[in-house]
Design an enzyme around this catalytic site. Structure first.
Site, PDB file in Angstrom:
ATOM      1  N   GLU A 243       0.840  -1.197   0.000  1.00 56.26           N
ATOM      2  CA  GLU A 243       0.000   0.000   0.000  1.00 56.26           C
ATOM      3  C   GLU A 243       0.880   1.254   0.000  1.00 56.26           C
ATOM      4  O   GLU A 243       0.604   2.228  -0.700  1.00 56.26           O
ATOM      5  CB  GLU A 243      -0.904  -0.022   1.242  1.00 56.26           C
TER       6      GLU A 243
ATOM      7  N   GLU B 280       2.316   1.803  -3.347  1.00 59.91           N
ATOM      8  CA  GLU B 280       1.287   2.315  -4.255  1.00 59.91           C
ATOM      9  C   GLU B 280       1.084   3.812  -4.025  1.00 59.91           C
ATOM     10  O   GLU B 280       0.959   4.584  -4.968  1.00 59.91           O
ATOM     11  CB  GLU B 280      -0.007   1.543  -3.996  1.00 59.91           C
TER      12      GLU B 280
ATOM     13  N   CYS C 211      -7.830  -1.908   3.813  1.00 57.37           N
ATOM     14  CA  CYS C 211      -7.648  -3.127   4.618  1.00 57.37           C
ATOM     15  C   CYS C 211      -8.876  -3.498   5.436  1.00 57.37           C
ATOM     16  O   CYS C 211      -8.869  -4.503   6.133  1.00 57.37           O
ATOM     17  CB  CYS C 211      -6.419  -3.042   5.499  1.00 57.37           C
TER      18      CYS C 211
ATOM     19  N   SER D 100      -6.790   2.051  -2.684  1.00 58.46           N
ATOM     20  CA  SER D 100      -5.652   1.190  -2.992  1.00 58.46           C
ATOM     21  C   SER D 100      -6.184  -0.170  -3.418  1.00 58.46           C
ATOM     22  O   SER D 100      -7.242  -0.597  -2.977  1.00 58.46           O
ATOM     23  CB  SER D 100      -4.791   1.044  -1.734  1.00 58.46           C
TER      24      SER D 100
ATOM     25  N   LYS E 135     -14.821  -9.825   8.303  1.00 56.36           N
ATOM     26  CA  LYS E 135     -13.786 -10.742   7.813  1.00 56.36           C
ATOM     27  C   LYS E 135     -14.384 -12.108   7.488  1.00 56.36           C
ATOM     28  O   LYS E 135     -13.888 -12.830   6.639  1.00 56.36           O
ATOM     29  CB  LYS E 135     -12.678 -10.886   8.847  1.00 56.36           C
TER      30      LYS E 135
ATOM     31  N   GLU F  83     -15.572 -11.639   4.176  1.00 50.96           N
ATOM     32  CA  GLU F  83     -14.467 -11.429   3.242  1.00 50.96           C
ATOM     33  C   GLU F  83     -13.831 -12.767   2.818  1.00 50.96           C
ATOM     34  O   GLU F  83     -13.495 -12.954   1.650  1.00 50.96           O
ATOM     35  CB  GLU F  83     -13.401 -10.521   3.863  1.00 50.96           C
TER      36      GLU F  83
ATOM     37  N   GLU G 209     -13.254 -13.873  -5.243  1.00 52.93           N
ATOM     38  CA  GLU G 209     -11.939 -13.548  -5.805  1.00 52.93           C
ATOM     39  C   GLU G 209     -10.800 -13.954  -4.888  1.00 52.93           C
ATOM     40  O   GLU G 209      -9.643 -13.937  -5.289  1.00 52.93           O
ATOM     41  CB  GLU G 209     -11.864 -12.058  -6.159  1.00 52.93           C
TER      42      GLU G 209
ATOM     43  N   CYS H 124     -10.275  -1.272  14.528  1.00 56.68           N
ATOM     44  CA  CYS H 124     -10.565  -2.675  14.831  1.00 56.68           C
ATOM     45  C   CYS H 124     -10.661  -2.961  16.329  1.00 56.68           C
ATOM     46  O   CYS H 124     -11.309  -3.930  16.725  1.00 56.68           O
ATOM     47  CB  CYS H 124      -9.513  -3.579  14.206  1.00 56.68           C
TER      48      CYS H 124
HETATM   49  S1  SF4 Z   1     -13.029  -4.717  12.813  1.00 59.06           S
HETATM   50 FE1  SF4 Z   1     -14.201  -3.096  11.890  1.00 59.06          FE
HETATM   51  S2  SF4 Z   1     -12.638  -1.593  11.311  1.00 59.06           S
HETATM   52 FE2  SF4 Z   1     -11.572  -3.505  11.640  1.00 59.06          FE
HETATM   53  S3  SF4 Z   1     -11.500  -4.432   9.635  1.00 59.06           S
HETATM   54 FE3  SF4 Z   1     -13.318  -5.244  10.668  1.00 59.06          FE
HETATM   55  S4  SF4 Z   1     -14.982  -3.947   9.993  1.00 59.06           S
HETATM   56 FE4  SF4 Z   1     -13.060  -2.871   9.534  1.00 59.06          FE
END
Ligand code: SF4
Ligand code: SF4
Ligand code: SF4
Ligand code: FES
Lengths: 158, 583
Positions: free
Chosen positions: B285, B288, B311, B331, B370, B373, B378, B515
């Site tokens: 990053e 970039e 991220c 990014s 996550k 995700e 992909e 986070c």
């Molecule tokens: S905990 Fe919240 S801020 Fe951290 S990556 Fe997950 S959604 Fe984003």
């Protein structure tokens, strides 16, 4: 999700309605009223368009539509059937009449038959108490209806 | 001192600032008036005040009706009683009414032991419910990250406030009216079909078991006991700063070493660190950013600035839904979680001679997005996801308890090598501003060729909604912005859309505080002090790391030498970058 496509000219009219109200979130209820007048009901696509125009979440629009009983998301049938539930009609057996419609059509109040032919709703007094119990189908008024008449009435409409 | 009022609460005399609520004033002196719908994250100006549950009622002398303490402002000379018989009876009735429309599933509820309603029923000693009312029974719904069991909803509307006011996503709203009212996405759609970003902030504030995370602990236990599989784990930076809370440890206690020990005991073959991948993220990053910046300074008109960090998967989801016209601004670097998975299943697996299909990569995340995700198409090869699945800090705590591990007395252990080596820059990723600070440490040195004397960028730290700073890179002024919470992000995005943005680089984290305040963390129950303590723990850990700049991580250097070539190389692009989709 229902995939009914709204014709472009109607979409334009809907956008006009939003514009007339300045696309103001505060005007949501008034806009929905006019939209329902235009479409007869408020399908998802209409709610999404309104949300986008006013810059508010579609969940908010849906929240309002489901909060007020005068908004509906079901299209009216070809023959919209309304049974009067005013006091006079009620005491003279309107509920039994309504139940008979329910039974034969297999739908509840606020619903439309899958073939789109009939929809069922109940009304507050229509001012024809002398004819109680009253059933309204489209523009036509049926008076002194008893459950036994229901089947015949539906036959006539076919 | 006209801004101070003096009042009496039970037998305490209290002085508070004018405008303070009776509830807050009482809490200041240790009188804990129960509450349900109320929530106040002071440091971030996040409040939920519908004053609808009435659990907090108190008696105010001279007033005929009981008053909700959460919505009653302190006045000079006020006399408040918080536990008279009348108050206790009223509070009991309120609770009994709520419980009459609530399933009695406590024994098997995912929220059991951590539920505000359950705690309240215990405190008020409710052992029967005299109102045998009808219940609003609704189906349980799952999505990739979140389970909605709305029969348990008590209608406090905290989730709606989070989703609409703080995150400005608007996936959830109050729908229907009266008895059948509920909180739902539009058209009762599944969250996965709505604009939901899976940030999990609704889950983080729900006082009951109506909103919870998708639980992967049983699946993990099965995998750990499968002799054919190699199961490895990565742990996100913010987890170590909060996990201890689940075991009654003081907020802000960093439990990195104990966490590693516990994961080994649970049976993971290798315990690695997402911080390693955070260092890798900075390499990609940061490069970039420098690339775009250099091209811009050389007069390239095409180049897109500011560059936005990428991220946080909830943030990615947000801009895919809400700003589809700006997909070329962020990014292209993947999140640390995904970079880790990608490297583990190529570089590391090859090194170790483990076939891809026998390797299971699990992540421990403070995050619910996550989970979603991991499942994005992909990020998989021939149907095998780079990261098989992700479990939250809360789920990890529950696993440790299930395995009878006495967490507090565990010895400190070290991460495995090589994917466990990290610098202080990787550690601070967990707090809002940390990614930018880490990027600056590396970008500065790469750009100027000089050594950075002062590695701490204080301007990037703290809980202010939007942080701004200007950094001098050898005469080039770099304007940076930092936003946490999607509502704040939206403001910066709107500026970009209007062409008014003053920034060259912006960091965005979906969760308030970053986070450390993620949707998978131990519940804060409205206490923002917890978030501050967690953030302190991360900066403290950073301070004591021998290496504090990502590009100095020896295993990162080796990874580039042996495998990737250099940052932004073709291989790096293929394995560590991604693209975005209109939603
Ligand atoms: S905990 Fe919240 S801020 Fe951290 S990556 Fe997950 S959604 Fe984003
Ligand atoms: S996860 Fe985030 S975006 Fe989705 S409903 Fe909850 S608060 Fe809203
Ligand atoms: S889902 Fe939870 S947070 Fe949302 S209104 Fe219901 S109880 Fe409150
Ligand atoms: S906490 Fe005060 S009314 Fe709910």
């Amino acid at each position: 999700m229902s995939e009914i496509k709204i014709p472009q000219n109607k979409i334009d009219q809907l956008l006009d309605i939003c514009n007339e109200h300045g696309n103001q979130p505060g005007e949501l209820i008034n806009i929905l009223h006019k939209a329902q007048h235009l479409f007869g009901y408020l399908p998802q696509e209409v709610q999404r368009i309104v949300a986008r125009q006013l810059g508010i979440p579609v969940s908010k629009v849906y929240g309002v539509v489901t909060f007020y009983s005068f908004f509906t998301m079901t299209p009216k049938g070809e023959h919209p059937i309304s049974v009067c539930m005013g006091t006079a009609c009620y005491v003279r057996g309107a509920e039994k009449v309504l139940d008979e419609f329910r039974r034969i059509l297999g739908i509840n109040v606020g619903e439309t038959t899958p073939d789109g032919k009939y929809s069922l709703s109940s009304l507050r007094c229509v001012g024809a108490c002398g004819l109680a119990p009253v059933v309204l189908i489209g523009e036509k008024v049926y008076g002194r209806v008893v459950p036994g008449d229901v089947e015949k009435i539906l036959k006539e409409l076919e | 001192m006209q801004n101070i009022v003096t009042l009496q609460i039970d037998n305490h005399t209290v002085e508070v600032e004018k405008g303070t609520t009776v509830l807050e004033a009482a809490r200041q002196i240790g009188v804990h008036i129960p509450s349900l719908c109320y929530m106040n994250l002071k440091d971030m100006c996040i409040t939920n005040l519908p004053a609808s549950c009435r659990v907090c009622v108190v008696e105010v002398e001279g007033r005929r009706n009981l008053a909700p303490a959460c919505a009653t402002r302190c006045e000079e000379g006020m006399k408040v009683h918080t536990s008279t018989l009348r108050v206790l009876n009223a509070r009991r009735t309120v609770l009994e009414l709520i419980l009459s429309d609530h399933p009695h599933d406590c024994l098997i509820c995912p929220k059991s032991g951590n539920c505000e309603l359950q705690n309240l029923a215990a405190t008020l000693k409710i052992h029967e419910i005299p109102f045998a009312g009808a219940r609003n029974v609704l189906p349980i719904e799952t999505s990739p990250s979140i389970v909605r069991d709305m029969s348990k909803c008590i209608y406090c509307r905290r989730c709606e406030m989070m989703c609409n006011e703080v995150q400005t996503v608007g996936a959830l709203a109050a729908v229907n009216r009266g008895f059948v009212s509920t909180i739902s996405p539009a058209f009762h759609e599944n969250l996965a079909d709505s604009e939901c970003t899976f940030c999990g902030q609704c889950v983080a504030v729900c006082p009951v078991g109506a909103l919870t995370e998708v639980d992967h602990t049983n699946r993990l236990l099965r995998d750990l006991n499968n002799p054919k599989k190699t199961v490895i784990v990565q742990t996100a930076p913010a987890v170590r700063a909060a996990l201890g809370e689940e075991f009654g440890m003081k907020p802000g206690t960093s439990v990195t070493g104990k966490m590693v020990a516990a994961l080994r005991q649970l049976g993971f073959q290798k315990v690695f660190d997402t911080d390693f991948a955070a260092d890798l993220t900075i390499m990609e990053e940061g490069s970039e950013l420098l690339d775009r910046l250099t091209r811009y300074l050389n007069g390239d008109k095409e180049v897109r600035l500011p560059i936005l960090t990428s991220c946080c998967p909830a943030w990615v989801n947000f801009f895919e839904h809400q700003f589809p016209d700006l997909l070329d601004v962020p990014s292209t670097a993947r999140s640390p979680q995904q970079m880790f998975g990608s490297i583990a299943k190529t570089y590391w697996a090859e090194k170790m001679g483990i076939p891809r299909e026998d390797l299971i990569v699990v992540s421990i995340m403070p995050c619910l997005a996550k989970k979603y995700e991991c499942a994005r198409e992909e990020f998989s090869t021939n149907g095998d996801p780079d990261v098989n699945y992700s479990i939250s800090t809360r789920e990890l705590a529950s696993l440790i308890k299930r395995a009878n591990i006495d967490f507090e007395t565990l010895p400190d252990e070290e991460f495995d090598q090589p994917l466990g080596e990290s610098t202080g820059a990787g550690v601070i990723f967990g707090a809002s501003g940390g990614v930018m600070e880490a990027a600056l440490r590396t970008a500065y040195e790469l750009y100027t060729g000089k050594t950075l004397d002062k590695v701490d960028f204080e301007e990037t730290r703290g809980l202010q909604n939007i942080k701004r700073a200007t950094i001098d890179l050898n005469g080039t002024k770099l304007n940076i912005g930092i936003a946490h919470g999607l509502g704040n992000a939206r403001k910066l995005l709107n500026e970009i859309r209007e062409g008014k943005s003053e920034f060259h680089a912006i960091e965005i984290m979906a969760c308030p505080g970053g986070c450390i305040g993620g949707g998978g963390q131990p519940l804060h129950h409205g206490n923002s002090e917890l978030l501050k303590a967690r953030s302190r723990a991360l900066y403290e850990e950073d301070k004591h790391k021998p290496l504090r700049k990502s590009h100095e991580n020896p295993d990162i250097v080796r990874l580039y030498e042996e495998f990737l070539g250099k940052p932004l190389s073709e291989k790096a692009h293929h394995l560590l970058h991604t693209h975005y989709f209109k939603k």
